[in-house]
Design an enzyme around this catalytic site. Structure first.
Site, short mmCIF file in Angstrom:
data_model
loop_
_atom_site.label_atom_id
_atom_site.label_comp_id
_atom_site.label_asym_id
_atom_site.label_seq_id
_atom_site.Cartn_x
_atom_site.Cartn_y
_atom_site.Cartn_z
N SER A 38 -41.72 18.54 24.40
CA SER A 38 -41.28 19.50 23.34
C SER A 38 -41.95 20.92 23.57
O SER A 38 -41.58 21.97 22.97
CB SER A 38 -41.26 19.01 22.05
OG SER A 38 -42.54 18.97 21.57
N LYS A 79 -46.80 21.73 17.64
CA LYS A 79 -45.72 22.75 17.76
C LYS A 79 -46.55 24.07 17.56
O LYS A 79 -47.84 24.28 17.15
CB LYS A 79 -44.84 22.63 16.58
CG LYS A 79 -44.13 21.25 16.54
CD LYS A 79 -43.41 20.94 17.72
CE LYS A 79 -42.59 19.68 17.78
NZ LYS A 79 -42.02 19.18 19.02
#
Length: 183
Positions: A38, A79
Site C-alpha cells: 500500500s 500511511k
C-alpha cells in the site's frame, strides 16, 4: 570475595542494559515491518523501519509525514498524513486539494507515469468517505497509502484518532541495499 563482587557488577550491568533497552523500545523507538504494497513505491513489502514514538509527544504531525497507527482490525498500518484536523480534503483530476489549494505530491510521480488507464487517485471529497463531513475532525488525521489504487486507508476506514498513532517513521534499516531516510 572479589569473584562474588565481580559477578554482582555483571548482573547489575545486565539488568540496567535490559531495562534501558525496554524503556527505549516501549517509549522512544520501535522496529516495524512493512506488510503489503500500500505504500509502494516509497516503501516496499518487508522493509524494516524504525518508528519514532517520541515525535508526537513533543510535537504535532505534519502533512505528508509517514505514520504508524493502530488500525481497526487490530493491525498496525503505515500511511501518509494527507489531512490535519480542520482540513477540507478533495481529489480532483488526480490532484490533491487541501482547503482549496492544490498540492504537489512528488512521491507519487513515479506511479503516475506508469498509469495509463485513468487516474492514480480517483476523485473524491471527504463527505464521500467514511469521514462523512466536510472537514477532518479535531484530534484526527486523514491518511492515505502512496499506492492509491491498492491501499486501505482513510477513504475506507475513516480518520485516525491521534491516540491510535504510534509515531512517525522515516528510516528504513533493512534490507541493507535500501537503507535510507524517506520523505
Amino acid at each position: 570475595m572479589a569473584k562474588k563482587n565481580e559477578l554482582w557488577e555483571w548482573i547489575k550491568a545486565l539488568v540496567i542494559a535490559v531495562l534501558l533497552a525496554a524503556v527505549i523500545r516501549y517509549f522512544l523507538f520501535a522496529p516495524i515491518v512493512v506488510d503489503g504494497l500500500s505504500m509502494m513505491p516509497t516503501l516496499h513489502d518487508q522493509d524494516r523501519m524504525i518508528v519514532n514514538k517520541f515525535s508526537y509527544t513533543i510535537g504535532e504531525p505534519d502533512r505528508f509525514d509517514i505514520i504508524v497507527f493502530h488500525a481497526p482490525e487490530n493491525k498496525d498500518y503505515i500511511k501518509r498524513v494527507i489531512g490535519l484536523p480542520g482540513d477540507t480534503i478533495e481529489y480532483r483530476d488526480d490532484t490533491l486539494y487541501v482547503n482549496g489549494t492544490a498540492y504537489e505530491e512528488p512521491y507519487l510521480d513515479e506511479y503516475k507515469k506508469q498509469v495509463i488507464d485513468g487516474p492514480l487517485t480517483n476523485s473524491f471529497t471527504l463527505r464521500e468517505t467514511p469521514v462523512g463531513s466536510d472537514v477532518v475532525p479535531e484530534g484526527h488525521l486523514f491518511v492515505m497509502g502512496d499506492n492509491r489504487r491498492f491501499s486501505k486507508d482513510s477513504r475506507h476506514i475513516g480518520t485516525v484518532p491521534m491516540e491510535e498513532v504510534l509515531g512517525k517513521t522515516s528510516v528504513i534499516y533493512w534490507p541493507i541495499e535500501d537503507v535510507r531516510l524517506i520523505k
